[in-house]
Design a protein around this motif. Structure first.
Motif, PDB file in Angstrom:
ATOM      1  N   PRO A 170       0.838  -1.208   0.000  1.00  0.00           N
ATOM      2  CA  PRO A 170       0.000   0.000   0.000  1.00  0.00           C
ATOM      3  C   PRO A 170       0.872   1.257   0.000  1.00  0.00           C
ATOM      4  O   PRO A 170       1.947   1.278   0.614  1.00  0.00           O
ATOM      5  CB  PRO A 170      -0.797  -0.125   1.305  1.00  0.00           C
ATOM      6  CG  PRO A 170      -0.817  -1.590   1.592  1.00  0.00           C
ATOM      7  CD  PRO A 170       0.505  -2.111   1.113  1.00  0.00           C
ATOM      8  N   GLU A 171       0.411   2.291  -0.683  1.00  0.00           N
ATOM      9  CA  GLU A 171       1.229   3.491  -0.881  1.00  0.00           C
ATOM     10  C   GLU A 171       1.706   4.101   0.434  1.00  0.00           C
ATOM     11  O   GLU A 171       2.880   4.452   0.579  1.00  0.00           O
ATOM     12  CB  GLU A 171       0.437   4.527  -1.686  1.00  0.00           C
ATOM     13  CG  GLU A 171       1.250   5.789  -1.983  1.00  0.00           C
ATOM     14  CD  GLU A 171       0.481   6.799  -2.813  1.00  0.00           C
ATOM     15  OE1 GLU A 171       1.028   7.861  -3.112  1.00  0.00           O
ATOM     16  OE2 GLU A 171      -0.685   6.502  -3.167  1.00  0.00           O
ATOM     17  N   GLU A 172       0.815   4.263   1.400  1.00  0.00           N
ATOM     18  CA  GLU A 172       1.206   4.880   2.665  1.00  0.00           C
ATOM     19  C   GLU A 172       2.278   4.056   3.371  1.00  0.00           C
ATOM     20  O   GLU A 172       3.212   4.605   3.959  1.00  0.00           O
ATOM     21  CB  GLU A 172      -0.013   5.057   3.565  1.00  0.00           C
ATOM     22  CG  GLU A 172      -0.992   6.125   3.089  1.00  0.00           C
ATOM     23  CD  GLU A 172      -2.102   6.378   4.090  1.00  0.00           C
ATOM     24  OE1 GLU A 172      -2.080   5.747   5.166  1.00  0.00           O
ATOM     25  OE2 GLU A 172      -2.988   7.207   3.790  1.00  0.00           O
ATOM     26  N   ARG A 173       2.124   2.745   3.319  1.00  0.00           N
ATOM     27  CA  ARG A 173       3.113   1.862   3.935  1.00  0.00           C
ATOM     28  C   ARG A 173       4.457   1.970   3.217  1.00  0.00           C
ATOM     29  O   ARG A 173       5.522   2.013   3.851  1.00  0.00           O
ATOM     30  CB  ARG A 173       2.600   0.420   3.873  1.00  0.00           C
ATOM     31  CG  ARG A 173       3.588  -0.650   4.327  1.00  0.00           C
ATOM     32  CD  ARG A 173       3.918  -0.543   5.790  1.00  0.00           C
ATOM     33  NE  ARG A 173       4.694  -1.693   6.235  1.00  0.00           N
ATOM     34  CZ  ARG A 173       5.515  -1.675   7.269  1.00  0.00           C
ATOM     35  NH1 ARG A 173       5.647  -0.576   7.993  1.00  0.00           N
ATOM     36  NH2 ARG A 173       6.188  -2.764   7.620  1.00  0.00           N
ATOM     37  N   ILE A 212       5.651   4.549   1.543  1.00  0.00           N
ATOM     38  CA  ILE A 212       6.272   5.835   1.868  1.00  0.00           C
ATOM     39  C   ILE A 212       6.908   5.784   3.252  1.00  0.00           C
ATOM     40  O   ILE A 212       8.024   6.269   3.465  1.00  0.00           O
ATOM     41  CB  ILE A 212       5.234   6.965   1.785  1.00  0.00           C
ATOM     42  CG1 ILE A 212       4.812   7.181   0.323  1.00  0.00           C
ATOM     43  CG2 ILE A 212       5.799   8.262   2.368  1.00  0.00           C
ATOM     44  CD1 ILE A 212       3.680   8.162   0.153  1.00  0.00           C
ATOM     45  N   ALA A 213       6.207   5.171   4.219  1.00  0.00           N
ATOM     46  CA  ALA A 213       6.749   5.063   5.577  1.00  0.00           C
ATOM     47  C   ALA A 213       8.021   4.224   5.594  1.00  0.00           C
ATOM     48  O   ALA A 213       9.009   4.570   6.262  1.00  0.00           O
ATOM     49  CB  ALA A 213       5.694   4.456   6.500  1.00  0.00           C
ATOM     50  N   GLN A 241      10.055   3.749   3.069  1.00  0.00           N
ATOM     51  CA  GLN A 241      11.096   4.493   2.364  1.00  0.00           C
ATOM     52  C   GLN A 241      11.753   5.501   3.298  1.00  0.00           C
ATOM     53  O   GLN A 241      12.985   5.631   3.322  1.00  0.00           O
ATOM     54  CB  GLN A 241      10.492   5.217   1.166  1.00  0.00           C
ATOM     55  CG  GLN A 241      11.484   6.065   0.394  1.00  0.00           C
ATOM     56  CD  GLN A 241      10.860   6.692  -0.822  1.00  0.00           C
ATOM     57  OE1 GLN A 241      10.708   6.051  -1.847  1.00  0.00           O
ATOM     58  NE2 GLN A 241      10.449   7.947  -0.714  1.00  0.00           N
ATOM     59  N   LYS A 242      10.942   6.204   4.087  1.00  0.00           N
ATOM     60  CA  LYS A 242      11.500   7.163   5.045  1.00  0.00           C
ATOM     61  C   LYS A 242      12.378   6.463   6.068  1.00  0.00           C
ATOM     62  O   LYS A 242      13.444   6.960   6.445  1.00  0.00           O
ATOM     63  CB  LYS A 242      10.367   7.912   5.743  1.00  0.00           C
ATOM     64  CG  LYS A 242       9.645   8.911   4.871  1.00  0.00           C
ATOM     65  CD  LYS A 242       8.573   9.648   5.653  1.00  0.00           C
ATOM     66  CE  LYS A 242       7.875  10.687   4.790  1.00  0.00           C
ATOM     67  NZ  LYS A 242       6.812  11.413   5.538  1.00  0.00           N
TER      68      LYS A 242
END
Length: 264
Positions: free
Chosen positions: A31-34, A36-37, A39-40
């Motif tokens: 999932p996109e939000e996961r 991004i998290a 990646q950070k």
């Protein structure tokens, strides 16, 4: 720039954390939000891994793949690419100092030379580097470490790029005004001055409660002059190493990047 090895390490780290294969199919299932998290998390700069970052390069950035990007910026400049285009180069003075902020109290007991050695600076260069950066060293070991990372990752490379452009129209600047919040010119501090938007939301946590509007006027005016006419209004880069110093007051300094000379 960063290396294919750095690319592989960070792709593998993200995939492992997500429990998927390190390929397009695997990443498409996150999932996109996961994503991004993750990646950070994978690209966060750890002070303990600063030396590794210097060796491997940024976690995020362009990769020289031989097709889309066939060579480095320096190699392109050396080949004359862009020689007919005016260029302004510069950074804040302390782009990486924030990563040592939480460790500053503990680091004050560690000799500056030892920390520079841990970051990869050869023993024969340490004394000269500290002498060239006495003003920074006076603020403690964490500040020296942050300036050294900034010099290795940005400021030294900018000097190399400006030099290799030769007679091509090139200007250099330093954004040196110390943030009213942190006491040094940290990453992104120059951005609201460039756009002259000091009254925008979120500026105080970056620049403090009273950033100087006259400095924003100057930075923005120089940017507009460059965009409109191809000349920001100060002396071009040459062997004299003249550069614009964005501080209060704004000035122009010969030998503006002398503090990185011990690294070259």
């Amino acid at each position: 720039m960063w290396s294919p090895s750095a690319l592989g390490l960070h792709i593998a780290a993200i995939a492992a954390a997500a429990g998927v294969s390190a390929d397009r199919h695997g990443f498409a299932s996150i999932p996109e939000e996961r994503l991004i998290a993750l990646q950070k998390q994978a690209t966060a700069i750890d002070p303990k891994a600063a030396a590794q970052m210097l060796a491997a390069g940024f976690a995020l950035g362009p990769e020289i793949d031989g097709e889309l990007l066939p060579r480095t910026t320096g190699a392109s400049f050396a080949a004359g690419v862009g020689a007919d285009k005016p260029l302004v180069l510069g950074t804040t003075d302390d782009e990486f100092t924030m990563i040592f902020a939480r460790a500053a109290r503990a680091m004050r007991w560690v000799p500056r030379s030892i920390v520079l050695g841990r970051l990869g600076l050869e023993r024969r260069r340490r004394r000269a580097y500290l002498a060239a950066n006495r003003d920074v060293a006076a603020h403690g070991t964490a500040r020296v470490a942050g300036r050294y990372l900034t010099d290795r990752m940005f400021r030294e490379k900018n000097v190399q790029l400006a030099d290799v452009r030769g007679a091509a129209p090139t200007w250099m600047y330093r954004f040196s005004w110390p943030s009213g919040r942190f006491g040094f010119a940290e990453h992104c501090l120059d951005v609201p001055f460039f756009f002259d938007c000091l009254d925008a939301e979120g500026i105080a946590p970056l620049a403090g409660d009273a950033p100087p509007p006259q400095l924003a006027d100057a930075v923005h005016a120089d940017a507009v002059a460059f965009v409109a006419g191809g000349d920001p209004g100060w002396t071009r880069w040459s062997a004299a190493q003249a550069a614009r110093i964005y501080d209060v007051p704004v000035s122009e300094r010969v030998g503006a990047y002398a503090s990185v000379a011990p690294l070259r």
